[in-house]
Design a protein around this motif. Sequence first.
Motif, short mmCIF file in Angstrom:
data_model
loop_
_atom_site.label_atom_id
_atom_site.label_comp_id
_atom_site.label_asym_id
_atom_site.label_seq_id
_atom_site.Cartn_x
_atom_site.Cartn_y
_atom_site.Cartn_z
N HIS A 95 66.01 -0.19 15.60
CA HIS A 95 66.86 -0.17 14.40
C HIS A 95 67.51 1.19 14.10
CE1 HIS A 95 65.83 -4.17 13.38
NE2 HIS A 95 64.62 -3.94 12.91
N HIS A 96 66.74 2.26 14.21
CA HIS A 96 67.29 3.58 13.88
C HIS A 96 68.47 3.92 14.79
CE1 HIS A 96 67.59 7.76 12.72
NE2 HIS A 96 67.35 8.14 13.96
N VAL A 97 68.32 3.64 16.08
CA VAL A 97 69.39 3.94 17.04
C VAL A 97 70.58 3.00 16.82
CG1 VAL A 97 69.99 3.99 19.51
CG2 VAL A 97 67.80 4.94 18.73
N TYR A 98 70.29 1.72 16.61
CA TYR A 98 71.35 0.72 16.36
C TYR A 98 72.20 1.15 15.15
CZ TYR A 98 73.31 -3.90 15.01
OH TYR A 98 74.13 -4.95 14.65
N ASN A 99 71.53 1.45 14.04
CA ASN A 99 72.27 1.84 12.82
C ASN A 99 73.01 3.16 13.00
OD1 ASN A 99 71.70 -0.34 10.99
ND2 ASN A 99 69.58 0.35 10.97
N THR A 120 67.72 -6.81 19.41
CA THR A 120 67.81 -5.55 20.18
C THR A 120 66.58 -4.67 19.91
OG1 THR A 120 69.23 -4.63 18.43
CG2 THR A 120 70.33 -5.43 20.43
N ALA A 121 66.08 -4.71 18.67
CA ALA A 121 64.90 -3.88 18.33
C ALA A 121 63.67 -4.37 19.11
CB ALA A 121 64.64 -3.93 16.83
N LEU A 141 75.99 -2.69 23.66
CA LEU A 141 75.76 -3.74 22.66
C LEU A 141 75.46 -3.14 21.29
CD1 LEU A 141 75.35 -6.68 21.78
CD2 LEU A 141 73.04 -6.59 22.74
N LEU A 142 74.64 -2.08 21.27
CA LEU A 142 74.28 -1.43 20.00
C LEU A 142 75.49 -0.79 19.32
CD1 LEU A 142 70.94 0.49 20.78
CD2 LEU A 142 71.19 -1.74 19.74
N SER A 143 76.53 -0.50 20.10
CA SER A 143 77.70 0.20 19.56
C SER A 143 78.86 -0.76 19.31
CB SER A 143 78.18 1.28 20.54
OG SER A 143 77.12 2.11 20.90
N SER A 144 78.59 -2.06 19.26
CA SER A 144 79.69 -3.03 19.13
C SER A 144 79.46 -3.98 17.96
CB SER A 144 79.81 -3.83 20.43
OG SER A 144 78.89 -4.92 20.41
N PRO A 145 80.52 -4.68 17.53
CA PRO A 145 80.37 -5.65 16.44
C PRO A 145 79.89 -7.02 16.93
CG PRO A 145 82.68 -4.91 16.69
CD PRO A 145 81.93 -4.53 17.92
N ARG A 146 79.39 -7.10 18.14
CA ARG A 146 79.04 -8.39 18.74
C ARG A 146 77.95 -9.10 17.94
NH1 ARG A 146 80.47 -10.42 23.55
NH2 ARG A 146 81.33 -8.43 24.22
N LEU A 147 78.15 -10.41 17.74
CA LEU A 147 77.22 -11.23 16.96
C LEU A 147 76.62 -12.31 17.87
CD1 LEU A 147 79.10 -11.66 13.55
CD2 LEU A 147 77.13 -10.23 14.03
N PRO A 148 75.70 -13.16 17.34
CA PRO A 148 74.99 -14.13 18.20
C PRO A 148 75.89 -14.97 19.10
CG PRO A 148 74.00 -14.12 16.04
CD PRO A 148 75.17 -13.19 15.97
N ARG A 149 77.03 -15.45 18.56
CA ARG A 149 77.92 -16.28 19.38
C ARG A 149 78.40 -15.50 20.61
NH1 ARG A 149 80.49 -21.00 17.51
NH2 ARG A 149 78.65 -21.03 16.18
N SER A 176 72.71 1.20 29.87
CA SER A 176 74.12 1.35 29.49
C SER A 176 74.64 0.08 28.80
CB SER A 176 75.00 1.73 30.68
OG SER A 176 74.98 0.71 31.65
N GLU A 177 74.20 -1.10 29.27
CA GLU A 177 74.60 -2.35 28.62
C GLU A 177 73.98 -2.45 27.21
OE1 GLU A 177 76.83 -4.50 29.34
OE2 GLU A 177 77.31 -3.85 31.36
N PHE A 178 72.74 -1.98 27.11
CA PHE A 178 72.03 -2.00 25.83
C PHE A 178 72.77 -1.11 24.82
CE2 PHE A 178 68.47 -0.67 23.00
CZ PHE A 178 68.01 -1.93 22.62
N ALA A 179 73.13 0.11 25.25
CA ALA A 179 73.84 1.05 24.38
C ALA A 179 75.20 0.48 23.97
CB ALA A 179 74.02 2.39 25.08
#
Length: 407
Positions: free
Chosen positions: A230-234, A266-267, A395-403, A390-393
């Motif tokens: 969460h901390h990194v995502y936010n 992601t967390a 995703l964390l930096s994008s507005p992507r949602l469940p769909r 790199s894929e994880f980072a």
Amino acid sequence: MDGMNIIAERYVHLVLALGQHDPDYVDAFYGPAEWKTQAEKEKRSLDAIGADAAELSATLAKTPNGGDEMLKLRREYLQKQISALAARVRLLKGEKLKFDDESRALYDAVAPIFPDSHFIQIIVQLEAKIPGNGPLWDRYENWRKPFVIPREKLDAVFQLAIKECRARTLAHIALLPNESFTVEYVTNKPWGGYNWFKGNFHSVIQVNTDLPIFVDRAVDLAAHEGYPGHHVYNSLLEKNMVRDRGWVEFSVYALFSPQSLVAEGTANFGREVAFPTKTERIKFEKEVLFPAAGIDASRADEYYAVQDLLKDLTYAGNEAARRLINGEIDESAAVQWLQKYAVMEPARAQQRVKFIKRYRSYVINYNLGEDMVKRYIEKRSGADPEKRWSEFARLLSSPRLPRGLQN
């Protein structure tokens, strides 16, 4: 200001307005302080908020849809978040939804249904690992007592877990030099841990000490609440979305929304990203955490073999929630069901039922979220740990949602 930015700003005002009716709704806000003050002063009615959400949705539908992938994801983000906000308004006004309909409306996802036989197969394997008389939950509690972190060593163990998770994250993800978080130990909460993101790359992480905390929870909480969770995502959303792009909708986090499935998914998956193999994680815990907690490391492998089986029971919590919310069972039956099928001792089962009562179908975001994130990342990274990071980072930096995780 372009049309999308106007819609984004109105969305933030709606989230803050709804937060006046629902104390859990605004999980984080670090936009202009006067916007929050305005929401408190106006105290708009649920009817007015619902009408505005419908109008905002219609305005967004008429806004030209163009641009690169990020702009398309932004549009979809706003569309889904506004739709979930409208659903939350209806629920607060008294509309009743079945568990799966509620999760679809709020999180844009529906968790699979498992029959009791699915959990019984796993329980049979656990029975063999923890033989004896009496209910399995009782035997399990006695069996794992030696793995409790003593209360006076909890902070030292937790700080070591954070340090390791942070070092592993910083080796792959660039964070701002002023990012930080503080840890607080609390009681009388329905959850085990919580990240309160304050903006300016700072979080307060609360750890609930109502129930004993076992040694495996140190890395789980450090990774989930902190790094790379969460901390990194936010922090990455604040840097990439709010500061670099000026997308104000990311300065507020509406808890009951599709964003939460990505946040929790992601967390949870972050634990596996930080420690790509079980061997690596067990080695670190045996060499560092077990000694710091004063726990005998000789049974670590045996302990983790049981934890792996228990992780396979994670969807049992969803079934208890589904049945409770659908009115098929009452609270005491839900507690008994969790004791039997999730192997929880009564106090832990009661805490989980409190969580379900308060957060309802939110429970799907942990396990279904993790499974969806894992599939999405691994489809792109294969077995390459560098690519996975790199894929994880990304995703964390994008507005992507469940769909968007299903693509």
